[in-house]
Design a protein around this motif. Structure first.
Motif, short mmCIF file in Angstrom:
data_model
loop_
_atom_site.label_atom_id
_atom_site.label_comp_id
_atom_site.label_asym_id
_atom_site.label_seq_id
_atom_site.Cartn_x
_atom_site.Cartn_y
_atom_site.Cartn_z
N GLU A 140 0.85 -1.18 0.00
CA GLU A 140 0.00 0.00 0.00
C GLU A 140 0.88 1.22 0.00
N LEU A 141 0.58 2.17 -0.87
CA LEU A 141 1.27 3.45 -0.91
C LEU A 141 0.47 4.47 -0.13
N GLY A 142 1.13 5.23 0.73
CA GLY A 142 0.42 6.21 1.54
C GLY A 142 -0.46 5.55 2.58
N SER A 143 0.09 4.65 3.35
CA SER A 143 -0.70 3.81 4.27
C SER A 143 -1.33 4.57 5.43
N GLY A 144 -0.71 5.66 5.87
CA GLY A 144 -1.24 6.36 7.04
C GLY A 144 -1.27 5.46 8.24
N LEU A 145 -2.44 5.20 8.79
CA LEU A 145 -2.56 4.31 9.96
C LEU A 145 -2.68 2.84 9.56
N GLY A 146 -2.81 2.57 8.26
CA GLY A 146 -2.72 1.20 7.78
C GLY A 146 -4.00 0.41 7.61
N LEU A 147 -5.16 1.05 7.69
CA LEU A 147 -6.42 0.30 7.62
C LEU A 147 -6.55 -0.47 6.31
N SER A 148 -6.34 0.19 5.18
CA SER A 148 -6.48 -0.49 3.89
C SER A 148 -5.45 -1.60 3.73
#
Length: 102
Positions: free
Chosen positions: A1-9
């Motif tokens: 995942e690119l740009g995961s942030g907090l990682g939900l996706s």
């Protein structure tokens, strides 16, 4: 995942990969799924992302051969920083998810 942030996706993708790996283990016991969650090289972002993955990994991939990696990657500077500070994932991927890439 690119740009995961907090990682939900990315963690949802990891859960799907783990389920697919468990199903495929009936055929191939050595099958491993690799999920890489990336975001900008920012200690706060990567620290929170790593903590979220660690906190949820047992629920996501229990009983499967699943590898979930948190890694920095600045997609705005891939060409100029390849080999320097950008440790963008290398390899072949079946699926790439992008989140908040703008």
């Amino acid at each position: 995942e690119l740009g995961s942030g907090l990682g939900l996706s990315g963690m949802a993708a990891a859960a799907a990969a783990a389920a697919a790996t468990l199903h495929a283990r009936d055929v191939d016991d050595e099958r491993t799924s690799r999920v890489i969650l990336t975001d900008l090289d920012d200690n706060n972002i990567l620290s929170l992302l790593s903590k979220n993955v660690e906190s949820n990994l047992s629920e996501i991939g229990e009983g499967s051969n699943l590898s979930v990696i948190v890694q920095s990657c600045d997609w705005f500077n891939v060409a100029s920083s390849r080999g320097n500070s950008c440790r963008c994932p290398k390899g072949t991927f079946n699926l790439i998810i992008g989140s908040a890439l703008i």
